[in-house]
Enzyme design. Structure first.
Site, PDB file in Angstrom:
ATOM      1  N   CYS A 162      14.549   9.921  -6.235  1.00  0.00           N
ATOM      2  CA  CYS A 162      13.017   9.313  -6.267  1.00  0.00           C
ATOM      3  C   CYS A 162      12.491   9.347  -4.783  1.00  0.00           C
ATOM      4  O   CYS A 162      12.892  10.113  -4.023  1.00  0.00           O
ATOM      5  CB  CYS A 162      13.105   8.023  -6.823  1.00  0.00           C
ATOM      6  SG  CYS A 162      13.878   6.786  -5.765  1.00  0.00           S
TER       7      CYS A 162
ATOM      8  N   CYS B 161       0.800  -1.315  -0.081  1.00  0.00           N
ATOM      9  CA  CYS B 161       0.084   0.037  -0.055  1.00  0.00           C
ATOM     10  C   CYS B 161       0.904   1.415  -0.080  1.00  0.00           C
ATOM     11  O   CYS B 161       0.524   2.405  -0.506  1.00  0.00           O
ATOM     12  CB  CYS B 161      -0.947   0.036   1.271  1.00  0.00           C
ATOM     13  SG  CYS B 161      -2.252  -1.160   1.069  1.00  0.00           S
TER      14      CYS B 161
END
Ligand code: ZN
Lengths: 109, 471
Positions: free
Chosen positions: B423, B250
């Site tokens: 990132c 998730c």
């Protein structure tokens, strides 16, 4: 007279391919694909379909979808809403209008 | 005779007195509730201990009848079904997005005992889907927070909160404790890592318990009841674990809270059907929910496999094994750390901060997907998603070439321009460095030095700039 197709040439097969559970992300996020497989001497089976998908739909990172000549572990194949294990797995012969689903198992919660 | 005024005074006093009496009654009730709540606060278990048998209710009390009247009226359930539910123990593995609604509806329906297992603490980013936890519970053990909420909902449900990680050493002992009185026990899992899924499955098979398993990610959910009435187990379906790099959780993939909410409610439904004696209809079935298209789909699965490693005719797994080794991944929901690059191909966030402070010319390339860049980004970064780089999208490459040649012009002499790739966590940035190096060697791009920033923007937020958002 038009030249007829070879006698043992099967007609093209139109199928609906679906990807879910995240597997669609390997196919530009497109969940549903209407696909026509060209007529050939031998009937199409799932094994050949996997090769076709790799050549025509899967652009990057094939290792996230296939392993050897089958799908990678963690992807479930459904043939007309049934587990492919019940239908002959790789040897299942595709029929016109078949619905083939590749679903990646989810791990969220 | 009382005067008119006097009689008005009397009735006004009487009214006031009545009002005060009501106030006292409300205060007494509040006090009693608080005192009751304090004494029955569930005790957090840090290890598996043996539990006392559930005290069996011989019949329904007047209060029970009032409380559960709407479900007692169901012919499918009735008094017998309800009493069965009140005798059932359920272990819920994971008090997250699925576990919360499972616990909530089982408690509301009058389940006998709930084991609530979770080794995490409540975080702010849990609250959008883990609906038993509130803002004031942040930092508290999830199992305890869930148990306290459940107690407020139904004080007659026995809650056993476990703040521990399920391991091959404790899982069987724990699972065997559920049930106590009836033979129906369900284990609802919302554990979201692969080793734990195999561990829970094997524990259920070895102790003969059904497993009500669900998962939810992004806008999709899946549910199956394993090891139930002769049906297949998780291993029958997935004899080989998926490669670790194909598993999304998730915190990587995102999830809309109501989707696990729906799937958790569905799990609670199947548990209640099994507990009451009606039985689940989801054995040998995979139910898939597509929240985007509002579509449910039910798939007929293979039967129990005779060659299954744990439930087959000649099982090779006869006790719990090392599941992290079996799956090649850790039994945690935290993100994996890749190590694709050498030390000199990477810089730390501190080193990058120095580069900024000394105004050293460079390009910061942010390779996260657009949806994440919309959440937050460093204002001077250039965004090209990793997928765009990997697929060598022409407009992306053009942009990159432009920015690098601009950089070259700014720089004196024949210094090589520097590109730093960033990132979220420092995994994709490593892949991106490899992609860029490949493009340079194939002369798709002119030469520059390229490094990635270790730990990504989340390291930047924790170490350098605490005002930078974390997600
Ligand atoms: Zn099995």
């Amino acid at each position: 007279m038009l030249p007829a197709c070879g006698d043992n040439m099967a007609a093209p097969v139109r199928i609906i391919l679906e990807f879910g559970g995240g597997a669609e992300l390997l196919f530009d996020g497109m969940k549903k694909h209407h696909v026509t497989l060209a007529g050939q001497e031998q009937p199409w089976d799932i094994k050949q379909l996997l090769v076709w998908i790799q050549r025509n739909l899967l652009k990057e990172r094939p290792e996230l979808f296939v392993q050897g000549d089958s799908v990678r572990p963690g992807i479930l194949v459904l043939i007309n809403d049934a587990d492919w294990e019940l239908m002959g797995e790789l040897e299942y012969q595709l029929q016109d209008q078949d619905n083939i689903v590749f679903i990646s198992t989810l791990h969220g919660g | 005779f009382w005067s008119k005024e006097m009689s008005e005074d009397v009735s006004s006093l009487k009214a006031q007195l009545e009002e005060k009496k009501n106030e006292i009654a409300i205060l007494s009730r509040k006090l009693a509730q608080l005192e009751k709540g304090q004494t029955s606060a569930p005790e957090l278990h840090h290890k598996v201990t043996s539990l006392n048998p559930l005290t069996e209710k011989p019949a329904l009390s007047r209060e029970d009848i009032l409380r559960y009247s709407r479900q007692l009226l169901l012919p499918e359930l009735g008094v017998r079904g309800h009493l069965n539910i009140s005798k059932t123990s359920v272990l819920i593995v994971g008090c997250g997005g699925l576990g919360c609604p499972v616990a909530q509806y089982l408690a509301a329906a009058g389940i006998g005992r709930l084991g609530l297992l979770d080794y995490d603490e409540v975080e702010l980013s849990n609250l959008h889907r883990q609906v038993l936890h509130g803002e004031e519970n942040q930092g508290q053990a999830k199992a305890l927070s869930a148990a306290s909420t459940i107690k407020r909902l139904n004080s007659s449900v026995e809650c056993v909160p476990y703040h521990l990680q399920l391991t091959p050493d404790n899982a069987l002992q724990l699972v065997q404790q559920y049930p106590h009185i009836t033979s129906v026990v369900a284990i609802a899992t919302s554990s979201n890592n692969v080793p734990t899924r195999y561990l829970v499955n094997d524990s259920c098979v070895l102790s003969g318990k059904p497993l009500v398993s669900a998962s939810a990610l992004r806008m999709e959910g899946q549910l199956t009841v394993y090891n139930y009435q002769g049906g297949p187990c998780y291993r029958c379906l997935y004899p080989v674990p998926p490669p670790p790099e194909t598993v999304t959780n998730c915190s990587d993939g995102g999830v809309l809270g109501v989707v696990p909410g729906i799937m958790g409610c569905f799990q609670a439904l199947e548990v209640l059907k099994m507990a009451s004696g009606q039985g689940s209809s989801c054995s040998q079935q995979l139910v898939m929910f597509d929240a985007q298209d509002s579509r449910w789909r039910s798939i007929r699965l293979r039967p129990r496999q005779p060659d299954c490693a744990v439930c087959g005719e000649k099982p090779s797994v006869t006790r719990l094994v090392d599941y992290e080794a079996f799956c090649g991944s850790a039994a945690t929901d935290k993100c994996r750390k890749l190590n694709l690059l050498s030390k000199d191909q990477r810089i730390t966030v501190q080193e990058y901060k120095c580069l900024l402070d000394t105004a050293s010319p460079h390009l910061l390339l942010d390779v996260r997907p657009l949806v994440e860049v919309d959440i937050c980004s460093l204002p001077f970064s250039l965004n090209i998603p990793l997928s765009g780089l990997a697929e060598r999208k022409e407009d992306n490459l053009l942009l990159l070439r432009d920015r690098i040649s601009q950089l070259k012009q700014q720089m004196a002499g024949d210094c090589q321009p520097a590109v730093y790739v960033i990132c979220k966590l420092g995994n994709d940035s490593q892949t991106a460095v490899q992609v860029l190096e490949k493009m340079m060697s194939g002369s798709e791009l002119s030469n520059f030095t390229v490094k990635d920033v270790i730990g990504g923007l989340m390291a930047w937020a924790t170490i350098i700039d605490p005002t930078f958002p974390q997600y």
